[in-house]
Write a protein that holds these residues in place. Structure first.
Motif, short mmCIF file in Angstrom:
data_model
loop_
_atom_site.label_atom_id
_atom_site.label_comp_id
_atom_site.label_asym_id
_atom_site.label_seq_id
_atom_site.Cartn_x
_atom_site.Cartn_y
_atom_site.Cartn_z
N PRO A 165 16.15 16.75 2.08
CA PRO A 165 15.51 15.79 3.27
C PRO A 165 14.70 14.44 2.77
O PRO A 165 13.98 14.79 1.96
CB PRO A 165 15.11 16.72 3.86
N ILE A 166 15.06 13.50 3.24
CA ILE A 166 14.27 12.15 3.16
C ILE A 166 13.99 11.57 4.26
O ILE A 166 14.68 11.75 5.28
CB ILE A 166 14.60 11.16 1.96
N SER A 167 12.94 10.93 4.63
CA SER A 167 12.70 10.28 5.81
C SER A 167 13.15 8.80 5.61
O SER A 167 14.27 8.59 6.02
CB SER A 167 11.21 10.46 5.98
N THR A 168 12.27 7.74 4.95
CA THR A 168 12.77 6.58 4.60
C THR A 168 13.00 6.55 3.24
O THR A 168 13.53 5.44 2.83
CB THR A 168 11.74 5.61 4.95
N LYS A 199 16.99 8.54 8.48
CA LYS A 199 16.51 7.20 8.64
C LYS A 199 16.91 6.86 10.24
O LYS A 199 16.35 5.93 10.76
CB LYS A 199 17.10 6.14 7.65
N ARG A 200 18.15 7.53 10.75
CA ARG A 200 18.73 7.19 11.80
C ARG A 200 17.74 7.74 13.02
O ARG A 200 18.15 7.54 14.24
CB ARG A 200 20.09 7.61 12.04
N PRO A 259 11.12 11.03 11.72
CA PRO A 259 11.10 10.71 10.08
C PRO A 259 11.60 9.37 9.93
O PRO A 259 11.01 8.66 8.95
CB PRO A 259 12.02 11.64 9.65
N GLY A 260 12.35 8.76 10.65
CA GLY A 260 12.85 7.54 10.20
C GLY A 260 12.04 6.33 10.79
O GLY A 260 12.45 5.18 10.23
N VAL A 261 10.94 6.32 11.39
CA VAL A 261 10.11 5.48 11.95
C VAL A 261 9.26 4.96 10.46
O VAL A 261 8.38 5.88 9.98
CB VAL A 261 9.09 5.93 12.72
N SER A 262 9.13 3.62 10.21
CA SER A 262 8.62 3.15 9.21
C SER A 262 7.39 2.70 9.52
O SER A 262 6.77 2.63 10.82
CB SER A 262 9.37 1.95 8.45
#
Ligand SMILES: Cc1cc2nc3c(=O)[nH]c(=O)nc-3n(C[C@H](O)[C@H](O)[C@H](O)COP(=O)(O)OP(=O)(O)OC[C@H]3O[C@@H](n4cnc5c(N)ncnc54)[C@H](O)[C@@H]3O)c2cc1C
Length: 554
Positions: A83-86, A108-109, A127-130
């Protein structure tokens, strides 16, 4: 280059991709070479080689239920997930996995900002919030809150926190893992768990009290592989009314010791934010005599360094201090800092910096603190995310011929004393020079600061300009050199706080007290909660039973 997960043949892999597509939609399962390019680590120390940590596919779930469905498929078919976020963890592996052939779960979605509380000072995000997203959300609503941001703002609070990222404002907020207040996690068996007060149905304090009751497992998810984080709470710094900075310089090399002691004291009392150490002697690095003295092997001649400093009318060390609060409290804190410095370091100079109401104007933020040669970036001290750091490294309009092809680096955790910094300068500098790697470490290198010092040692890859060469072989030699340095560090009781997947086994292997009791504890736990070993195998040096032979020998 088609890569498959270990032990999975093309038919099973095709079936897995079909099942992932049922879970998230065909458009969100990526398998072509072209589509997988963004999931490579551009700065990999082993590019284009058999060992490069390439993924086999990427899937992009949009909801918690879709993440659960992906995990269920992976369990059934024994597909390793990462898993990755951005996915912007460059210099620490980028979006690439620990195990070649893993399927990236790109979150990211999932980019909703679920809550921001301007009175209790927290946010709850996906998680996708930068950092940019959260900053803009706060600005658009006129909330008096700051986001403590790492240097590049394109990453995410969730991803950065899960790799123990750091920022640059006031004490507590700079340690992003410490400022995490509550996770929601999809576990390896597909269940959803919440930590802390979030475990209490209807809880109204999830982001106020992180521990809940009983053991707090939230520490398992940073640099671990025990779940996929789908929500995270983080504490936000209230926007102060005022910001003030000032510069302290001290004349002699040995004056660094009382300077560090004084700054430690002010930091731990909470009177100052990030202290930014540097050396006015940096200006002399273009001078041959000084550079020779500052990069001398086998021990620096302190009298010579002091003489060169005095001959050039320069002080040896500096630290930029910054204070947050009201006009009055920042003035009092800075005056107190001046008093302590003057009282403990003969010849110290203190220079008042700027004293500005917050928020700073855009112009003030963009202005550098150039009159101090510290390079402290104003944006990150004000909780303003940007990509300004890249202008110092990459190819830009101002630097069209940049030679940089990235770097790999490691941060050794050393005691927060001058003596440790001097020792680290010598050990890392000498060893890298012996290996033929120009690292930039010298008698004036300074560390980053928290309760510990983090001493950065790295080697840049380049197509010219004196660093390690950017060829595949050059990168491999660099990686081997850095691994050799890990042993030197461990011999002195220094470990690293963070590392790219390629180095994680080697770093983790040094945390070996009592026959690797910690690793055995983590791997026992891993086998118990991730029975098929599907979640981020190898992350943090933790391998599930079936994949333990994949551990890179330290
Ligand atoms: C020039 C430069 C300067 C930098 N400065 C800083 C700095 O000041 N401070 C700093 O901290 N970093 C810094 N970095 C490193 C990096 O850019 C940032 O830490 C960045 O925020 C990490 O990327 P990300 O937020 O997209 O995290 P991601 O890449 O999304 O995540 C990092 C890792 O965490 C795990 N992970 C992510 N999401 C999940 C999830 N939902 N569930 C389970 N596991 C997950 C994965 O293992 C992933 O690889 C710098 C890098 C460079 C090149």
């Amino acid at each position: 280059m088609a890569v498959l997960p270990p032990g999975i043949d093309a038919d099973v892999f095709a079936r897995a991709c079909d099942r992932f597509a049922e879970a998230v939609g065909r458009d969100w399962v990526l398998t072509s070479d072209e589509d997988l390019v963004p999931y490579r680590d551009y700065w990999s120390p082993v590019p284009l080689a058999e060992e490069e940590l390439l993924p086999s596919a990427a899937v992009g779930p949009a909801t918690v239920e879709e993440v659960q469905a992906v995990v269920r498929v992976a369990n059934e078919l024994r597909i390793p997930l990462y898993p990755i976020s951005t996915g912007k963890n460059f210099a620490y592996g980028g979006p690439a996995p620990n195990l070649r052939g893993s399927v990236i779960v790109d979150l990211k979605r999932m980019n909703r900002i679920l809550e921001v509380d301007a009175d209790r000072h927290f946010a709850l995000v996906e998680p996708g919030v930068s950092y940019f997203d959260l900053y803009r959300h706060i600005q658009e609503r006129g909330l008096r809150l700051w986001v403590d941001t790492p240097d590049p703002g394109w990453g995410s609070p969730v991803g950065n926190t899960l790799d123990r990222g750091i920022g640059y404002t006031q004490g507590f907020y700079r340690d992003h893992t410490g400022a995490q207040y509550g996770f929601e996690v999809v576990l390896a068996n597909g269940e959803v768990m919440r930590t802390g007060m979030g475990a209490l149905p209807g809880s109204r304090t999830w982001q106020d009290y992180k521990y809940g009751f009983g053991p707090d497992p939230s520490g398992l998810f940073a640099q671990g592989n025990f779940g996929i984080v789908t929500k995270m709470g983080l504490r936000l710094m209230p926007q102060p009314e005022h910001w003030r900075n000032g510069l302290v310089t001290v004349p002699r090399r040995r004056d660094f010791a009382p300077l560090v002691r004084t700054v430690n004291y002010l930091t731990d009392l909470g009177l100052i934010g990030e202290p930014w150490y540097g050396s006015p002697l940096r200006a002399l690095m273009t001078d041959d005599a000084f550079r020779r003295a500052a990069t001398r092997r086998g021990g620096f001649d302190e009298a010579e360094l002091d003489r060169l400093a005095a001959d050039n009318g320069l002080h040896s060390w500096q630290v930029e201090l910054q204070c947050y609060g009201s006009e009055g409290t920042t003035r009092a804190a800075w005056e107190y800092a001046k008093e302590l410095v003057r009282g403990s370091i003969p010849g110290a100079r203190v220079t008042d910096g700027e004293s500005l109401p917050v928020p700073l104007t855009e112009e003030q933020i963009l202005a550098t603190t150039a009159r101090y040669p510290t390079n402290m970036r104003r944006n990150v001290t004000q909780g303003v995310p940007s990509l300004e750091i890249w202008s110092r490294l990459g190819r830009t309009e101002a630097m069209p011929e940049s030679w940089s092809q990235g770097h790999v680096g490691l941060f050794a955790v050393i005691p927060r004393t001058a003596e440790s910094v001097f020792e680290a300068q010598q050990v890392f500098g000498d060893t890298l020079r012996e290996l033929g790697l120009e690292s930039g470490i010298s008698a004036i290198s300074t560390p980053l600061n928290w309760h510990q010092f983090s001493f950065f040692f790295s080697a840049g890859f380049s197509s010219g300009g004196g660093n390690a060469d950017g060829t595949v072989e050059g990168k491999r030699r660099t990686a081997e050199g850095l691994e050799a340095l890990l042993e030197k560090a461990a011999e002195r009781g220094w470990g690293e706080y963070r590392a790219a997947p390629y180095f994680q086994d080697a770093v983790a292997a040094r945390y070996s007290f009592n026959e690797h009791a910690l690793r055995r504890f983590n791997e026992t736990r891993k086998d118990a909660v991730d029975t098929n070993g599907i979640l981020a195998p190898g992350r943090g040096g933790i391998w599930p039973a079936r994949l333990r032979p994949s551990r890179r020998d330290a």
